[in-house]
Enzyme design. Structure first.
Site, PDB file in Angstrom:
ATOM      1  N   LEU A   1      -2.611  -5.460  -5.917  1.00  0.00           N
ATOM      2  CA  LEU A   1      -4.034  -5.438  -6.261  1.00  0.00           C
ATOM      3  C   LEU A   1      -4.837  -6.416  -5.423  1.00  0.00           C
ATOM      4  CD1 LEU A   1      -4.083  -5.078 -10.142  1.00  0.00           C
ATOM      5  CD2 LEU A   1      -4.511  -3.346  -8.427  1.00  0.00           C
ATOM      6  N   CYS A   2      -4.548  -6.444  -4.122  1.00  0.00           N
ATOM      7  CA  CYS A   2      -5.358  -7.291  -3.258  1.00  0.00           C
ATOM      8  C   CYS A   2      -5.653  -6.545  -1.962  1.00  0.00           C
ATOM      9  CB  CYS A   2      -4.703  -8.633  -3.005  1.00  0.00           C
ATOM     10  SG  CYS A   2      -2.953  -8.541  -2.659  1.00  0.00           S
ATOM     11  N   GLY A   3      -6.081  -5.296  -2.093  1.00  0.00           N
ATOM     12  CA  GLY A   3      -6.503  -4.532  -0.930  1.00  0.00           C
ATOM     13  C   GLY A   3      -5.356  -4.287   0.043  1.00  0.00           C
TER      14      GLY A   3
END
Lengths: 135, 289
Positions: free
Chosen positions: B88-90
């Site tokens: 969940l960090c691109g």
């Protein structure tokens, strides 16, 4: 003649101390040595051991030094250490448990024990315990 | 006509997702600030070490007495791949993994092994045809200097036992909260930065003990700080990437709630209109009879 010199202590977590002092005793490569004002330019490795310095106002403070090196230049002493704690700030309980852990590791004759590392940890813990008593 | 209750449910679920992404964004922002503080704090220490090393190496010159600086023919390479422990960090993890995979291909004649730092790297590479030498995972949440010491010691052990001839780090450099750069950096053999060497006209120092012993002691310290720097940079970059990703997600959720609300209102209108027209036509029918 200057009667004081600047002492700066730097660790990876920032500057721990900066100020004018009268003298500073350091755990050098072969024994303790003292730096006084107008000391000759010097680069020396430091061992794990006690650091003692005398403030401008005569107050004496002790620190637990965890190895590193120091540089004397232009009446200023810079100490670079991976950790340096004032006697008042040492967590004695943590030091004691670190000591026990290291001793345990040294006693157990496992092949995968890193002996030099355990000895180093023990030396650090003992140093911190000793300095903590000087507060 | 869509079921009104279903649309309502949909809106609620998007809203609660939005709340989560918003919270994650806030947490990432707080962690980013802490990571940045750490980066600022270690800089003076790192700078002094680099300066001393550059100065000493300039005095001594190239010598086999400094084992960590000796260049060997490259037969075996260790790639230290720094990813995050969480997703969940691109594109943060993806960029690193892709670059690492490319880097392995760039050494066709050489044996390459991986040291995976961060869980996401391990998750990807354990199912790929690569040799994983060592891993260190699930520690970024509680990152401290000892982690850097541990990683550096592991690398030094592998290197000094004549096992590897070259060590490279692949990590995300922290440019700003919205920008990360993937960096491939040589770690070993050690190369001092020459631009730091001061002019020769300076004072003569006493060296205690001799210069070589000092260098051999100081270089590992420098390497530990380098590893610490890389971990901090990667951690800051990860938080920055997560912050941006979560901000986008929050905005998208907002947009979706907006669309769904319009749709909901339209459907409700349509339902009412239908109902009224039914009643009216019913009344008309009654009147006529």
């Amino acid at each position: 003649m200057a009667t004081e010199f600047e002492l700066v202590i730097v660790t990876p977590f920032g500057e721990v101390f900066r100020g004018e002092v009268r003298s500073c005793t350091l755990p050098g490569f072969d024994g303790l040595f003292q730096v006084l004002p107008n000391h000759a330019s010097l680069v020396s490795l430091l061992e794990i051991g006690p650091l003692k310095f005398e403030h401008k106002d005569g107050k004496i403070r002790y620190m637990a030094l965890n190895g590193g090196y120091c540089e004397v230049k232009d009446n200023s002493l810079k100490i670079m250490a991976e950790s340096a704690e004032f006697a008042e700030e040492i967590d004695v309980e943590r030091a004691l448990s670190a000591k026990q852990r290291a001793e345990q590791r040294l006693r157990s004759k496992h092949a995968d024990i890193d002996i030099p590392r355990a000895k180093l940890a023990l030396a650090k813990a003992l140093n911190r315990i000793k300095i903590a008593q000087l507060r | 006509m869509a079921n009104l209750r279903e649309i309502r449910k949909r809106i609620d679920s998007v809203r609660s997702t939005q709340q989560i992404t918003k919270a994650m964004k806030m947490v990432a922002a707080a962690k980013l600030r802490k990571a940045q503080e750490n980066i600022l704090a270690f800089r003076p220490y790192s700078y002094e070490l680099r300066e001393l090393i550059a100065h000493l190496t300039a005095l001594i010159g190239y010598t086999a007495e400094i084992p960590l600086m000796v260049k060997r023919p490259v037969q075996k390479v260790l790639l230290v791949v720094v990813t995050a422990d969480r997703g969940l960090c691109g594109a943060f993890n993806h960029n690193i993994i892709r670059r690492a995979y490319e880097r392995v291909q760039e050494y066709p004649e050489t044996e390459v092994e991986l040291f995976l730092v961060g869980r996401k790297g391990l998750e990807f590479f354990k199912r790929r045809p690569v040799t994983i030498n060592t891993t260190k995972i699930n520690f970024f949440n509680d990152l401290n200097f000892n982690d850097a010491v541990e990683i550096t010691n592991t690398i030094l052990n592998l290197y000094q036992n004549q096992y590897f001839d070259r060590v490279e780090f692949i990590y995300n450099e922290f440019k700003s909260a919205v920008q990360q750069n993937v960096i491939v950096e040589q770690f070993l053999p050690f190369v001092p930065d020459e631009e730091l060497v001061k002019s020769p006209e300076q004072v003569d120092f006493l060296y205690e003990p001799d210069k070589q012993t000092i260098l051999n002691e100081v270089i590992p310290r420098h390497l530990r700080v380098q590893t610490w720097r890389i971990l901090l940079e990667s951690n800051a970059a990860e938080q920055g990437a997560r912050m941006t990703a979560m901000e986008n997600a929050t905005d998208n959720a907002e947009e979706m709630v907006h669309q769904l609300t319009i749709f909901y209102n339209r459907s409700r209108q349509a339902a009412i209109t239908t109902e009224i027209s039914e009643i009216v036509s019913g009344a008309e029918a009654l009147k006529e009879s």
